[in-house]
Motif scaffolding. Structure first.
Motif, PDB file in Angstrom:
ATOM      1  N   SER A   1       3.542  -5.957   8.479  1.00  0.00           N
ATOM      2  CA  SER A   1       4.331  -5.040   7.615  1.00  0.00           C
ATOM      3  C   SER A   1       4.784  -5.707   6.354  1.00  0.00           C
ATOM      4  O   SER A   1       5.079  -5.429   5.609  1.00  0.00           O
ATOM      5  N   ILE A   2       5.222  -7.104   6.450  1.00  0.00           N
ATOM      6  CA  ILE A   2       5.846  -8.022   5.729  1.00  0.00           C
ATOM      7  C   ILE A   2       4.820  -8.956   5.073  1.00  0.00           C
ATOM      8  O   ILE A   2       4.390  -9.848   5.988  1.00  0.00           O
ATOM      9  N   ARG A   3       4.713  -9.475   3.623  1.00  0.00           N
ATOM     10  CA  ARG A   3       3.574 -10.325   3.341  1.00  0.00           C
ATOM     11  C   ARG A   3       4.225 -11.511   3.426  1.00  0.00           C
ATOM     12  O   ARG A   3       5.298 -11.854   3.851  1.00  0.00           O
TER      13      ARG A   3
ATOM     14  N   ASP B   1       9.054  -1.966  -0.762  1.00  0.00           N
ATOM     15  CA  ASP B   1       7.274  -1.874  -1.180  1.00  0.00           C
ATOM     16  C   ASP B   1       6.774  -3.350  -1.765  1.00  0.00           C
ATOM     17  O   ASP B   1       5.647  -3.440  -1.401  1.00  0.00           O
ATOM     18  N   GLY B   2       7.487  -3.807  -2.562  1.00  0.00           N
ATOM     19  CA  GLY B   2       7.022  -5.261  -3.005  1.00  0.00           C
ATOM     20  C   GLY B   2       6.858  -6.418  -1.768  1.00  0.00           C
ATOM     21  O   GLY B   2       6.002  -7.272  -1.974  1.00  0.00           O
ATOM     22  N   LEU B   3       7.538  -5.897  -0.782  1.00  0.00           N
ATOM     23  CA  LEU B   3       7.262  -6.846   0.367  1.00  0.00           C
ATOM     24  C   LEU B   3       6.187  -6.577   1.438  1.00  0.00           C
ATOM     25  O   LEU B   3       5.778  -7.455   1.994  1.00  0.00           O
ATOM     26  N   ARG B   4       5.565  -5.588   1.351  1.00  0.00           N
ATOM     27  CA  ARG B   4       4.520  -5.115   1.972  1.00  0.00           C
ATOM     28  C   ARG B   4       3.322  -6.055   1.419  1.00  0.00           C
ATOM     29  O   ARG B   4       3.099  -6.311   0.316  1.00  0.00           O
ATOM     30  N   PRO B   5       2.218  -6.373   2.387  1.00  0.00           N
ATOM     31  CA  PRO B   5       1.117  -7.042   1.815  1.00  0.00           C
ATOM     32  C   PRO B   5       0.474  -6.615   1.336  1.00  0.00           C
ATOM     33  O   PRO B   5      -0.018  -5.223   1.030  1.00  0.00           O
TER      34      PRO B   5
END
Length: 178
Positions: A135-137, A172-176
């Protein structure tokens, strides 16, 4: 070894100081002692100066916030846990910022230095959990995220609290990328 009653007195003093300082950053040591139900001597034995008391309150808050990570991750997905945790962190940062006029520059530096390690460790745990579940890049960095929380603190003190919206954008920017 610290006696149980001494530990309880210290905990009551810290809780009373946290409440008193949140209500009025200029609360006196005597007001804190009265609120805690201890004598002035007990207060000053534990915290010889007002600055020592404020530092201890903030350090206790950092420990509390950092300690919530395992419970948050057990109850919710990593991104949601990060949202809740960051909201608590921003509130603590706002409190610290509000107490800035009470503390000397050296004390403010001490707070930053003493809180950095526990905060980065907590962020690392949250981000790593999200990286593991996808869930996190993978390139999300706890230091970068911590810098962004400074902007959240400033946004939370503006006339219209923009911090929740900004946090949503950051998360939202952390999402892959897909």
């Amino acid at each position: 070894m610290v006696r149980a009653d001494a530990r309880e007195n210290r905990a009551r003093i810290l809780a009373a100081a946290r409440e008193a300082l949140a209500e009025d950053g200029r609360a006196s040591m005597n007001q804190v002692a009265q609120r805690a139900g201890v004598g002035a001597g007990t207060l000053y034995r534990n915290f010889p100066t007002r600055e020592a008391l404020v530092l201890a309150v903030y350090q206790d808050e950092v420990r509390r916030i950092a300690g919530t990570v395992p419970d948050l991750l057990a109850r919710m997905p990593p991104l949601e846990a990060l949202r809740h945790w960051t909201t608590d962190l921003v509130e603590a940062m706002r409190t610290k910022h509000g107490l800035g006029d009470i503390l000397s520059p050296d004390a403010q530096q001490a707070i930053s230095e003493q809180s950095y390690g526990p905060v980065i460790a907590a962020l690392t745990e949250l981000l790593d959990a999200g990286k593991r579940d996808g869930s996190i890049r993978p390139d999300a960095d706890p230091g970068d995220f911590l810098h962004l929380t400074g902007a959240l603190r400033r946004a939370a003190t503006s006339p219209q609290d923009r911090a929740p919206h900004m946090l949503a954008l950051i998360l939202d920017g952390l999402r892959p990328h897909r």
